[in-house]
Design a protein around this motif. Structure first.
Motif, PDB file in Angstrom:
ATOM      1  N   ASP A 120      37.641  46.680  39.931  1.00 57.30           N
ATOM      2  CA  ASP A 120      38.789  47.123  39.150  1.00 57.30           C
ATOM      3  C   ASP A 120      38.799  48.633  38.978  1.00 57.30           C
ATOM      4  N   GLU A 121      37.682  49.285  39.309  1.00 56.95           N
ATOM      5  CA  GLU A 121      37.594  50.732  39.183  1.00 56.95           C
ATOM      6  C   GLU A 121      38.103  51.445  40.432  1.00 56.95           C
ATOM      7  N   ARG A 122      38.477  50.688  41.454  1.00 51.47           N
ATOM      8  CA  ARG A 122      38.995  51.306  42.678  1.00 51.47           C
ATOM      9  C   ARG A 122      40.515  51.173  42.706  1.00 51.47           C
ATOM     10  N   ILE A 123      41.119  51.907  43.588  1.00 48.13           N
ATOM     11  CA  ILE A 123      42.572  51.846  43.732  1.00 48.13           C
ATOM     12  C   ILE A 123      42.911  50.764  44.758  1.00 48.13           C
ATOM     13  N   GLY A 124      43.894  49.971  44.435  1.00 47.75           N
ATOM     14  CA  GLY A 124      44.332  48.929  45.355  1.00 47.75           C
ATOM     15  C   GLY A 124      44.226  47.554  44.726  1.00 47.75           C
ATOM     16  N   PRO A 125      44.877  46.593  45.353  1.00 50.55           N
ATOM     17  CA  PRO A 125      44.877  45.241  44.797  1.00 50.55           C
ATOM     18  C   PRO A 125      43.513  44.572  44.927  1.00 50.55           C
ATOM     19  N   LEU A 126      43.217  43.706  43.959  1.00 56.07           N
ATOM     20  CA  LEU A 126      41.968  42.950  43.973  1.00 56.07           C
ATOM     21  C   LEU A 126      42.180  41.630  44.698  1.00 56.07           C
ATOM     22  N   THR A 127      41.113  41.143  45.341  1.00 59.35           N
ATOM     23  CA  THR A 127      41.180  39.796  45.895  1.00 59.35           C
ATOM     24  C   THR A 127      41.140  38.806  44.722  1.00 59.35           C
ATOM     25  N   PHE A 128      41.408  37.554  45.013  1.00 59.19           N
ATOM     26  CA  PHE A 128      41.382  36.533  43.969  1.00 59.19           C
ATOM     27  C   PHE A 128      39.999  36.461  43.310  1.00 59.19           C
ATOM     28  N   LEU A 129      38.922  36.422  44.119  1.00 56.63           N
ATOM     29  CA  LEU A 129      37.575  36.356  43.549  1.00 56.63           C
ATOM     30  C   LEU A 129      37.225  37.622  42.768  1.00 56.63           C
ATOM     31  N   GLU A 130      37.672  38.777  43.239  1.00 55.32           N
ATOM     32  CA  GLU A 130      37.416  40.020  42.504  1.00 55.32           C
ATOM     33  C   GLU A 130      38.112  39.996  41.152  1.00 55.32           C
ATOM     34  N   SER A 131      39.332  39.477  41.101  1.00 54.89           N
ATOM     35  CA  SER A 131      40.046  39.427  39.816  1.00 54.89           C
ATOM     36  C   SER A 131      39.377  38.437  38.864  1.00 54.89           C
ATOM     37  N   LEU A 132      38.868  37.314  39.385  1.00 57.57           N
ATOM     38  CA  LEU A 132      38.118  36.381  38.527  1.00 57.57           C
ATOM     39  C   LEU A 132      36.846  37.048  38.006  1.00 57.57           C
ATOM     40  N   ASN A 133      36.183  37.815  38.861  1.00 58.81           N
ATOM     41  CA  ASN A 133      34.959  38.499  38.458  1.00 58.81           C
ATOM     42  C   ASN A 133      35.231  39.509  37.334  1.00 58.81           C
ATOM     43  N   VAL A 134      36.298  40.263  37.466  1.00 58.56           N
ATOM     44  CA  VAL A 134      36.665  41.227  36.429  1.00 58.56           C
ATOM     45  C   VAL A 134      36.956  40.491  35.113  1.00 58.56           C
ATOM     46  N   ARG A 135      37.679  39.375  35.205  1.00 60.11           N
ATOM     47  CA  ARG A 135      38.001  38.599  34.007  1.00 60.11           C
ATOM     48  C   ARG A 135      36.732  38.066  33.336  1.00 60.11           C
ATOM     49  N   MET A 136      35.761  37.595  34.126  1.00 58.49           N
ATOM     50  CA  MET A 136      34.524  37.064  33.564  1.00 58.49           C
ATOM     51  C   MET A 136      33.653  38.176  32.979  1.00 58.49           C
ATOM     52  N   ASP A 137      33.639  39.336  33.616  1.00 64.10           N
ATOM     53  CA  ASP A 137      32.906  40.477  33.049  1.00 64.10           C
ATOM     54  C   ASP A 137      33.486  40.862  31.691  1.00 64.10           C
ATOM     55  N   THR A 138      34.795  40.847  31.594  1.00 64.07           N
ATOM     56  CA  THR A 138      35.461  41.172  30.325  1.00 64.07           C
ATOM     57  C   THR A 138      35.144  40.125  29.262  1.00 64.07           C
ATOM     58  N   LEU A 139      35.177  38.850  29.644  1.00 62.34           N
ATOM     59  CA  LEU A 139      34.849  37.783  28.690  1.00 62.34           C
ATOM     60  C   LEU A 139      33.402  37.884  28.235  1.00 62.34           C
ATOM     61  N   ALA A 140      32.475  38.132  29.156  1.00 61.13           N
ATOM     62  CA  ALA A 140      31.063  38.268  28.781  1.00 61.13           C
ATOM     63  C   ALA A 140      30.859  39.435  27.822  1.00 61.13           C
ATOM     64  N   LYS A 141      31.541  40.527  28.079  1.00 58.90           N
ATOM     65  CA  LYS A 141      31.424  41.688  27.192  1.00 58.90           C
ATOM     66  C   LYS A 141      31.942  41.356  25.792  1.00 58.90           C
ATOM     67  N   SER A 142      33.050  40.628  25.699  1.00 57.34           N
ATOM     68  CA  SER A 142      33.592  40.278  24.382  1.00 57.34           C
ATOM     69  C   SER A 142      32.661  39.309  23.647  1.00 57.34           C
ATOM     70  N   ILE A 143      32.009  38.407  24.375  1.00 61.11           N
ATOM     71  CA  ILE A 143      31.039  37.488  23.752  1.00 61.11           C
ATOM     72  C   ILE A 143      29.862  38.281  23.201  1.00 61.11           C
ATOM     73  N   ALA A 144      29.361  39.225  23.976  1.00 59.53           N
ATOM     74  CA  ALA A 144      28.233  40.050  23.523  1.00 59.53           C
ATOM     75  C   ALA A 144      28.613  40.877  22.300  1.00 59.53           C
ATOM     76  N   LEU A 145      29.811  41.452  22.306  1.00 59.88           N
ATOM     77  CA  LEU A 145      30.237  42.268  21.164  1.00 59.88           C
ATOM     78  C   LEU A 145      30.390  41.435  19.893  1.00 59.88           C
ATOM     79  N   ARG A 146      30.884  40.196  20.039  1.00 61.44           N
ATOM     80  CA  ARG A 146      30.995  39.310  18.870  1.00 61.44           C
ATOM     81  C   ARG A 146      29.626  38.941  18.327  1.00 61.44           C
TER      82      ARG A 146
END
Length: 182
Positions: A120-146
């Motif tokens: 997600d830090e690069r320019i251009g569209p993400l593949t389906f698996l890359e977008s799922l990975n970004v979503r899971m990284d974000t969810l994991a970060k929110s779980i840790a912060l909680r």
């Protein structure tokens, strides 16, 4: 220090999914991206195990349709080794053996696929698996912060793999489990 993991099981088009996550068990010195990614892979395997009773039993899914993606290639490689090749000295052997045991009980096997992280830090569209990975990284970060600021310990019980051992309330995730089983 807190580590968290997240996982998802998604349809090929991403219209239907389930996801989850949690705090990664272990002592502070063993909490790293390798262990966190293994915890996410374990969550995903447990998800499939729970879904098994509601999946059609008439035929196994095609070999390329059950993809597990992970951006830590070392974690991913450990989830597809033969169980007899497990070495008790491996880091996070408790999680590795649980993952292997669950997949060995399922009537299908995953296609392990490395996903390049932080795309997600690069320019251009993400593949389906890359977008799922970004979503899971974000969810994991929110779980840790909680979790930060909470002092209540979660139960550390497992009947898969080598099991868990706690000393003074801390999970031992080193090779101690294997040495006790030998």
């Amino acid at each position: 220090s807190t580590a968290a993991a997240a996982w998802t099981i998604s349809s090929k088009n991403g219209c239907e999914w389930i996801e989850g996550g949690g705090i990664v068990p272990g002592i502070k010195s063993e909490l790293n991206s390798y262990r966190a990614e293994l915890a996410g892979l374990l969550g995903q395997a447990v998800g499939f195990q729970c879904l098994l009773p509601v999946l059609p039993q008439t035929m196994a899914p095609p070999a390329d349709s059950l993809v597990i993606g992970c951006d830590n290639i070392r974690s991913l490689e450990k989830t597809v080794v033969s169980r007899h090749k497990v070495n008790g000295a491996w880091k996070s052997v408790d999680l590795v053996t649980q993952i292997l045991d669950i997949w060995s009980e399922l009537p299908f096997q995953p296609l392990a696929t490395h996903v390049y992280g932080h795309r997600d830090e690069r320019i251009g569209p993400l593949t389906f698996l890359e977008s799922l990975n970004v979503r899971m990284d974000t969810l994991a970060k929110s779980i840790a912060l909680r979790r930060l600021g909470q002092s209540q310990r979660l139960p550390q019980i497992s009947f898969l793999g080598y099991g868990t051992i706690t000393v003074g309330g801390n999970l031992v995730s080193s090779r101690l489990q294997q040495s006790l089983c030998d």
